[in-house]
Enzyme design. Structure first.
Site, short mmCIF file in Angstrom:
data_model
loop_
_atom_site.label_atom_id
_atom_site.label_comp_id
_atom_site.label_asym_id
_atom_site.label_seq_id
_atom_site.Cartn_x
_atom_site.Cartn_y
_atom_site.Cartn_z
N PHE A 259 -32.33 7.72 -22.48
CA PHE A 259 -32.93 7.55 -23.81
C PHE A 259 -33.93 6.39 -23.85
O PHE A 259 -34.79 6.35 -24.72
CB PHE A 259 -31.83 7.31 -24.86
N LYS B 209 -34.79 17.75 -18.35
CA LYS B 209 -33.76 17.64 -19.40
C LYS B 209 -33.81 16.21 -19.90
O LYS B 209 -33.20 15.31 -19.32
CB LYS B 209 -32.40 17.98 -18.77
N GLU C 49 -30.96 13.64 -25.06
CA GLU C 49 -30.79 14.33 -26.35
C GLU C 49 -30.94 13.36 -27.52
O GLU C 49 -31.02 13.77 -28.67
CB GLU C 49 -29.45 15.07 -26.40
N ARG C 50 -30.97 12.04 -27.23
CA ARG C 50 -31.13 11.07 -28.33
C ARG C 50 -32.60 10.88 -28.69
O ARG C 50 -32.93 10.48 -29.79
CB ARG C 50 -30.53 9.73 -27.92
N SER D 89 -27.17 5.96 -16.58
CA SER D 89 -26.14 4.96 -16.28
C SER D 89 -25.51 5.23 -14.91
O SER D 89 -25.56 6.36 -14.40
CB SER D 89 -25.08 5.01 -17.37
N CYS E 116 -33.38 -1.18 -18.18
CA CYS E 116 -32.65 -1.32 -16.91
C CYS E 116 -33.16 -2.53 -16.14
O CYS E 116 -32.53 -2.97 -15.19
CB CYS E 116 -32.77 -0.07 -16.07
N GLU F 89 -22.48 -3.76 -17.87
CA GLU F 89 -23.88 -3.70 -18.32
C GLU F 89 -23.83 -3.58 -19.84
O GLU F 89 -23.42 -2.54 -20.36
CB GLU F 89 -24.60 -2.48 -17.72
P1 NAD Z 1 -26.77 8.20 -19.63
O1 NAD Z 1 -26.26 8.13 -18.24
O2 NAD Z 1 -25.78 8.25 -20.75
O3 NAD Z 1 -27.67 9.53 -19.81
C1 NAD Z 1 -28.72 9.84 -18.93
C2 NAD Z 1 -28.90 11.35 -18.89
O4 NAD Z 1 -27.71 11.95 -18.37
C3 NAD Z 1 -29.16 11.98 -20.24
O5 NAD Z 1 -30.15 12.98 -20.10
C4 NAD Z 1 -27.81 12.56 -20.62
O6 NAD Z 1 -27.92 13.72 -21.42
C5 NAD Z 1 -27.20 12.91 -19.28
N1 NAD Z 1 -25.74 12.79 -19.29
C6 NAD Z 1 -24.98 11.89 -20.00
N2 NAD Z 1 -23.68 12.07 -19.74
C7 NAD Z 1 -23.59 13.08 -18.84
C8 NAD Z 1 -22.49 13.72 -18.17
N3 NAD Z 1 -21.23 13.34 -18.39
N4 NAD Z 1 -22.76 14.72 -17.31
C9 NAD Z 1 -24.03 15.10 -17.08
N5 NAD Z 1 -25.11 14.54 -17.68
C10 NAD Z 1 -24.89 13.54 -18.55
O7 NAD Z 1 -27.80 7.00 -19.82
P2 NAD Z 1 -28.54 6.54 -21.14
O8 NAD Z 1 -27.56 5.88 -22.04
O9 NAD Z 1 -29.40 7.62 -21.69
O10 NAD Z 1 -29.54 5.42 -20.53
C11 NAD Z 1 -29.18 4.10 -20.34
C12 NAD Z 1 -28.79 3.85 -18.90
O11 NAD Z 1 -29.84 4.21 -18.02
C13 NAD Z 1 -28.52 2.37 -18.61
O12 NAD Z 1 -27.39 2.28 -17.79
C14 NAD Z 1 -29.77 1.92 -17.87
O13 NAD Z 1 -29.60 0.81 -17.02
C15 NAD Z 1 -30.11 3.14 -17.11
N6 NAD Z 1 -31.50 3.16 -16.68
C16 NAD Z 1 -31.77 3.02 -15.36
C17 NAD Z 1 -33.08 3.01 -14.92
C18 NAD Z 1 -33.42 2.89 -13.46
O14 NAD Z 1 -34.52 3.25 -13.07
N7 NAD Z 1 -32.51 2.39 -12.63
C19 NAD Z 1 -34.12 3.15 -15.85
C20 NAD Z 1 -33.80 3.30 -17.20
C21 NAD Z 1 -32.49 3.32 -17.60
#
Ligand code: NAD
Length: 499
Positions: free
Chosen positions: A149, A173, A176-177, A226, A281, A384
């Site tokens: 998101f 994909k 969704e937020r 994450s 991140c 985090e």
């Molecule tokens: P998230 O892991 O909750 O979601 C990321 C994606 O995964 C979304 O599209 C979501 O729909 C999907 N998803 C969520 N739960 C899932 C599951 N159980 N099974 C399959 N798919 C699932 O992350 P977020 O809250 O959207 O983003 C924040 C996180 O992203 C933080 O931890 C941040 O550090 C990280 N981030 C990392 C980078 C990097 O390049 N390392 C960059 C930006 C953000």
């Protein structure tokens, strides 16, 4: 209530699963739209159509594909304000930050305008008698992008621009937020000349993600989110024989040496710790001063700066430093972590928990918090937080500060503030973190370098964007060629030696 859609075969398409998620306005706490959550059938249909479209796109010569990127880049520039507003409206970040989100994605599109030179193969002339060898980089076919998101424009662009420039079709994909920006980017790509079906945007949750991971046509998965989900997606995608690069969470440390310019270090910490409400991140979440005097001097400078921060909705314009966090659940979790820090004995120097904004009482706002005397055993250090909370861990030596950073399970970004080139150079060489800043707090590399963390911040062996992306989104095929016109002997039965 606005009902959002998917983007399939060049058009916005309503969802058919009957399942929807709410898209919130984080500043008011109100639902501003609903987004369809795709079923397995909808995902499989999108992948099948992408596979059909990919054949002609993969056969299109690279400079023609690059021209689509040129037009796409121009359209992003023309629509910069609209895109930034879409980002801010769903994410809650300020408009200048929304523009930064689009801009850092656009810069990857700009590199992709030169994709043909990055897709060149290799050639060995006369590797044996009358034998030449050449290798080519070919697209993988259909690839999937799954994005978080917190950068609704930048990260989808980091995925789609290299993947498409290499001749792949992509099923994206988005989170969704914050789904609207990706839908608009897909429309701009169509306007730029991308054939229908080459980029499909499928909105959804775990069901859609799992469908992509289990679909045999999908050849590679690029994920950002994450760490637990990154690890899960990496395992499932690779178990299904796919290529995968999955970027995860972070806990970024900034070391402040006693010789650092303390005012500059404090300015950097405030921007990198609280910008975008800490939802980056590459945010600095741990300040690591070396020496007690350095720590005291830093706190003296941080407190007035933090107390001056202006928190508000993105509609507050240039006057706002950061906005709300993304959901009520996230707000509750962050507040819980702040409470745990107090309970576990850290000193809460600035307490953001009581922050209230008139007219936005239901928004997901949290004031900025600063903890001092944090130790590695505390939850506020281990987790985090992904919120506007900065923790200071005091150390007595450079080696202790370095060890703390290196022992942390995450390895996305880190920084050192120092006036001493030797120390900074030593740090850059020794630290086990993927991106390092020297007197630079958020060292997100430029688009012609490459982005990737170490340790639990990334799973897979190639980085995103830059030259690594062109390796990730292509396979190498090597041809050994011989023409018989110059060869007089008959059949050869020994294994061919190239001499
Ligand atoms: P998230 O892991 O909750 O979601 C990321 C994606 O995964 C979304 O599209 C979501 O729909 C999907 N998803 C969520 N739960 C899932 C599951 N159980 N099974 C399959 N798919 C699932 O992350 P977020 O809250 O959207 O983003 C924040 C996180 O992203 C933080 O931890 C941040 O550090 C990280 N981030 C990392 C980078 C990097 O390049 N390392 C960059 C930006 C953000």
């Amino acid at each position: 209530m606005q009902e959002l859609s998917h983007y399939i075969n060049g058009a916005r398409v309503a969802g058919t699963s009957g399942r929807f998620a709410d898209v919130m306005n984080p500043a008011t706490g109100e639902v501003q739209a609903t987004v369809p959550l795709a079923s397995v059938e909808e995902v499989n249909e999108a992948v099948a159509k992408a596979a059909e479209a990919q054949v002609a796109w993969g056969a299109t010569n690279p400079q023609r594909r690059a021209r689509v990127m040129m037009k796409f880049g121009a359209l992003i520039n023309e629509n910069m304000d609209t895109l930034a507003e879409l980002v801010s409206r769903e994410h809650g970040k300020t408009l200048p930050d929304g523009r930064g989100d689009v801009q850092r994605g656009l810069e990857v599109v700009e590199v992709c305008m030169g994709a043909p030179s990055l897709l060149k193969g290799e050639y060995t002339d006369n590797g044996g008698p009358g034998i030449d060898l050449y290798s080519m980089r070919q697209p993988l076919g259909v690839v999937a992008g799954i994005t978080p998101f917190n950068f609704p424009a930048m990260i989808p662009l980091w995925k789609m621009a290299p993947a498409l420039s290499c001749g792949n079709a992509m099923v994206l994909k988005p989170s969704e937020r914050c789904p609207s920006t990706a839908l608009m980017l897909a429309e701009l790509l169509k306007e730029a000349g991308l054939p229908d079906g080459v980029l499909q945007v499928v909105n959804g949750d775990k069901e859609a993600v799992d469908a992509l991971l289990d679909n045999d046509t999908v050849q590679a998965v690029g994920f950002v989110g994450s760490t637990p989900i990154a690890q899960y997606i990496y395992s499932r995608a690779t178990a299904n024989g796919k290529r995968a690069q999955c970027f995860g969470g972070a806990k970024n440390h900034m070391i402040i040496m006693p010789d650092a310019d303390m005012d500059k270090a404090a300015d950097a910490l405030v921007g990198a710790g609280f910008g975008a409400a800490g939802e980056r991140c590459m945010a600095i979440s741990v300040a690591v001063p070396v020496g007690q005097e350095t720590a005291d001097a830093l706190v003296d400078r941080l407190v007035p700066r933090i107390e001056k921060l202006k928190v508000g909705p993105y509609t507050g314009g240039e006057d706002v430093d950061y906005g709300p966090v993304i959901t009520k659940a996230s707000e509750t979790r962050i507040r819980g972590l702040i409470d745990s820090g107090v309970a576990q004995g850290a000193k809460l120097v600035v307490d953001g928990r009581d922050f209230k904004l008139q007219g936005y009482e239901n928004g997901f706002f949290i004031g900025p918090s600063l903890f001092d005397h944090v130790t590695p055993e505390m939850d506020i250090y281990k987790e985090e937080i992904f919120g506007p909370v900065l923790s200071q861990v005091r150390t007595d030596s450079y080696e202790e500060a370095l060890k703390l950073t290196m022992d942390n399970p995450y390895g996305n970004g880190t920084a050192i503030f120092s006036a001493d080139g030797d120390t900074a150079r030593d740090f850059a060489h020794r630290v086990n973190v993927g991106m390092v800043g020297i007197n630079f707090p958020i060292p997100v590399p430029l688009s012609y370098h490459t982005f990737g963390g170490w340790k639990k911040s990334a799973f897979g062996d190639l980085n995103q964007y830059g030259p690594d992306a062109f390796r990730f989104y292509t396979r190498t095929k090597t041809v050994t060629a011989r023409w018989f016109s110059g060869i007089k002997e008959g059949g050869e039965f020994a294994f061919k030696q190239m001499d």
